[in-house]
Design an enzyme around this catalytic site. Structure first.
Site, PDB file in Angstrom:
ATOM      1  N   ASN A   9       0.716  -1.189  -0.190  1.00 30.01           N
ATOM      2  CA  ASN A   9      -0.165  -0.157  -0.023  1.00 30.01           C
ATOM      3  C   ASN A   9       0.954   1.251  -0.031  1.00 30.01           C
ATOM      4  O   ASN A   9       1.505   1.679   1.117  1.00 30.01           O
ATOM      5  CB  ASN A   9      -0.598  -0.119   1.440  1.00 30.01           C
ATOM      6  CG  ASN A   9      -1.859   1.243   1.423  1.00 30.01           C
ATOM      7  OD1 ASN A   9      -1.850   1.999   0.298  1.00 30.01           O
ATOM      8  ND2 ASN A   9      -2.366   1.345   2.611  1.00 30.01           N
ATOM      9  N   TRP A  10       0.894   2.018  -1.181  1.00 34.81           N
ATOM     10  CA  TRP A  10       1.850   3.150  -1.323  1.00 34.81           C
ATOM     11  C   TRP A  10       1.235   4.196  -0.703  1.00 34.81           C
ATOM     12  O   TRP A  10       1.966   5.448  -0.595  1.00 34.81           O
ATOM     13  CB  TRP A  10       2.286   3.352  -2.985  1.00 34.81           C
ATOM     14  CG  TRP A  10       2.859   2.140  -3.479  1.00 34.81           C
ATOM     15  CD1 TRP A  10       3.364   0.856  -2.871  1.00 34.81           C
ATOM     16  CD2 TRP A  10       3.612   2.226  -4.699  1.00 34.81           C
ATOM     17  NE1 TRP A  10       4.072   0.057  -3.804  1.00 34.81           N
ATOM     18  CE2 TRP A  10       4.236   0.973  -4.810  1.00 34.81           C
ATOM     19  CE3 TRP A  10       3.730   3.027  -5.675  1.00 34.81           C
ATOM     20  CZ2 TRP A  10       4.966   0.738  -6.052  1.00 34.81           C
ATOM     21  CZ3 TRP A  10       4.168   2.780  -6.786  1.00 34.81           C
ATOM     22  CH2 TRP A  10       4.771   1.598  -7.086  1.00 34.81           C
ATOM     23  N   LYS A  11      -0.001   4.343  -0.192  1.00 35.77           N
ATOM     24  CA  LYS A  11      -0.539   5.332   0.500  1.00 35.77           C
ATOM     25  C   LYS A  11      -0.174   6.799  -0.452  1.00 35.77           C
ATOM     26  O   LYS A  11      -0.367   6.493  -1.730  1.00 35.77           O
ATOM     27  CB  LYS A  11      -0.021   5.685   1.779  1.00 35.77           C
ATOM     28  CG  LYS A  11      -0.196   4.479   2.603  1.00 35.77           C
ATOM     29  CD  LYS A  11       0.062   4.372   4.105  1.00 35.77           C
ATOM     30  CE  LYS A  11      -0.185   3.064   4.658  1.00 35.77           C
ATOM     31  NZ  LYS A  11       0.200   3.243   6.173  1.00 35.77           N
ATOM     32  N   HIS A  94      -9.116   0.338   5.112  1.00 39.28           N
ATOM     33  CA  HIS A  94      -7.859   0.712   6.005  1.00 39.28           C
ATOM     34  C   HIS A  94      -7.944   1.619   7.260  1.00 39.28           C
ATOM     35  O   HIS A  94      -8.863   2.441   7.266  1.00 39.28           O
ATOM     36  CB  HIS A  94      -6.847   1.467   5.132  1.00 39.28           C
ATOM     37  CG  HIS A  94      -5.525   1.484   5.494  1.00 39.28           C
ATOM     38  ND1 HIS A  94      -5.142   2.362   6.419  1.00 39.28           N
ATOM     39  CD2 HIS A  94      -4.583   0.515   5.070  1.00 39.28           C
ATOM     40  CE1 HIS A  94      -3.800   2.234   6.562  1.00 39.28           C
ATOM     41  NE2 HIS A  94      -3.366   0.917   5.860  1.00 39.28           N
ATOM     42  N   GLU A  96      -6.527   4.032   8.128  1.00 40.51           N
ATOM     43  CA  GLU A  96      -6.427   5.323   8.307  1.00 40.51           C
ATOM     44  C   GLU A  96      -7.782   5.973   7.470  1.00 40.51           C
ATOM     45  O   GLU A  96      -7.979   7.088   7.865  1.00 40.51           O
ATOM     46  CB  GLU A  96      -5.335   5.758   6.964  1.00 40.51           C
ATOM     47  CG  GLU A  96      -3.800   5.464   7.816  1.00 40.51           C
ATOM     48  CD  GLU A  96      -2.741   5.351   6.956  1.00 40.51           C
ATOM     49  OE1 GLU A  96      -1.710   4.990   7.203  1.00 40.51           O
ATOM     50  OE2 GLU A  96      -3.002   5.482   5.691  1.00 40.51           O
ATOM     51  N   GLU A 166      -5.031  -5.789  10.679  1.00 43.68           N
ATOM     52  CA  GLU A 166      -3.876  -4.612  11.154  1.00 43.68           C
ATOM     53  C   GLU A 166      -4.515  -3.966  12.470  1.00 43.68           C
ATOM     54  O   GLU A 166      -5.088  -3.246  12.545  1.00 43.68           O
ATOM     55  CB  GLU A 166      -3.958  -3.524   9.815  1.00 43.68           C
ATOM     56  CG  GLU A 166      -5.383  -3.074   9.413  1.00 43.68           C
ATOM     57  CD  GLU A 166      -5.278  -1.866   8.452  1.00 43.68           C
ATOM     58  OE1 GLU A 166      -4.232  -1.499   7.772  1.00 43.68           O
ATOM     59  OE2 GLU A 166      -6.287  -1.365   8.613  1.00 43.68           O
ATOM     60  N   GLY A 172       2.800   2.190  11.280  1.00 42.02           N
ATOM     61  CA  GLY A 172       3.639   3.380  11.090  1.00 42.02           C
ATOM     62  C   GLY A 172       4.302   3.816  12.686  1.00 42.02           C
ATOM     63  O   GLY A 172       4.720   4.875  12.735  1.00 42.02           O
ATOM     64  N   SER A 212       3.325  -2.936  10.280  1.00 40.06           N
ATOM     65  CA  SER A 212       4.709  -2.857  10.319  1.00 40.06           C
ATOM     66  C   SER A 212       5.814  -4.059   9.891  1.00 40.06           C
ATOM     67  O   SER A 212       6.658  -4.374  10.777  1.00 40.06           O
ATOM     68  CB  SER A 212       5.308  -2.260  11.625  1.00 40.06           C
ATOM     69  OG  SER A 212       4.844  -1.047  12.009  1.00 40.06           O
ATOM     70  N   GLY A 233       3.159  -1.298   4.225  1.00 40.50           N
ATOM     71  CA  GLY A 233       3.286   0.122   4.230  1.00 40.50           C
ATOM     72  C   GLY A 233       4.533   0.629   3.770  1.00 40.50           C
ATOM     73  O   GLY A 233       4.882   0.401   2.604  1.00 40.50           O
ATOM     74  N   GLY A 234       5.259   1.236   4.725  1.00 39.10           N
ATOM     75  CA  GLY A 234       6.640   1.796   4.415  1.00 39.10           C
ATOM     76  C   GLY A 234       7.664   1.142   3.634  1.00 39.10           C
ATOM     77  O   GLY A 234       8.238   1.616   2.814  1.00 39.10           O
TER      78      GLY A 234
END
Length: 249
Positions: A9-11, A94, A96, A166, A172, A212, A233-234
């Site tokens: 997920n590149w957000k 998600h 967020e 999640e 994050g 993470s 994510g990151g």
């Protein structure tokens, strides 16, 4: 038999140029694997990304979509706009989106219905916040989220559902649920699906862990019997890290 999936997920990251550069690097370094690779760039880069990877063993997904078929919803994207450019997978729910855009389980149920109406595959996200785990209420929260958003579906719909657990406190933050905590929750998720839909669907649905995941912990997390992959994510923004996770199975 359920499949292994690693989804990035590149957000809200990567310009058009950066998107193509990252995809080209992933493609150049990707090894043959039975693990399905999914990437989810921003809306404006979906078509270019899909054109870049078509036929090359990578699936492109959208990060979100609106529940309506169309209308006066400024800034939103409809399901048929995605399928028209051959994007047939969408991430919904998600943490967020829940936190910053106040998406409820009821709203998400409508989004899921719309996606399935268009024969899209849904990566459905859910999970507890830190306060829920501290109060030992995490199992109830997860069960309610699944029940209210998904348990109205018919058995046939589940062939297009992928689950992504999640724990919000591990997104994050650098914190990660231990492999044992991840397995405990994934096993619980499978058990409540079995109660409602039977063992065949419970055993066939892929459940991803999304908190993470890094190259340093992916192998241990993915070794657990009810963990079928990760929503990343990151680490998905760096080809070497992402592929190290893909190759952790």
């Amino acid at each position: 038999m359920r499949k292994h999936i690693v989804a990035g997920n590149w957000k809200m990251h990567k310009t058009h140029t950066e998107t193509l550069a990252l995809l080209d690097e992933i493609l150049s370094k990707k090894q043959n694997s039975d693990t399905e690779i999914i990437v989810a760039p921003t809306f404006i880069n979906l078509k270019a990304a899909n054109d870049e990877v078509v036929g090359k063993g990578i699936t492109v997904a959208a990060q979100n979509m609106h529940q309506a078929e169309g209308g006066a919803f400024t800034g939103e994207i409809a399901a048929n706009m995605l399928t028209d450019i051959n994007v047939n997978t969408v991430i919904l729910g998600h943490s967020e989106r829940r936190a910053y855009f106040h998406e409820s389980d009821g709203l998400l149920a409508n989004k899921v219905d719309t996606a399935l109406k268009h024969n899209m595959r849904v990566i459905f996200c859910f999970g507890e916040e830190l306060k829920d785990r501290q109060k030992n209420n995490h199992f109830n929260i997860v069960e309610y989220q699944l029940r209210d958003a998904l348990f109205h579906l018919e058995k046939k719909d589940w062939k297009n559902i992928v689950l992504a657990y999640e724990p919000v406190w591990a997104i994050g933050t650098g914190e990660t649920a231990s492999p044992e905590q991840a397995q405990e929750m994934h096993k619980f998720i499978r058990s409540i699906i079995e109660k409602v839909y039977g063992s065949d669907i419970a055993n066939d649905v892929s459940i991803l862990y999304g908190g993470s995941v890094k190259p340093s912990n992916a192998k241990e997390i993915f070794s657990k019997p009810d963990v079928d992959g990760g929503l990343i994510g990151g680490a998905a923004l760096h080809a070497d890290d992402f592929l190290a996770i893909v190759n952790a199975f």
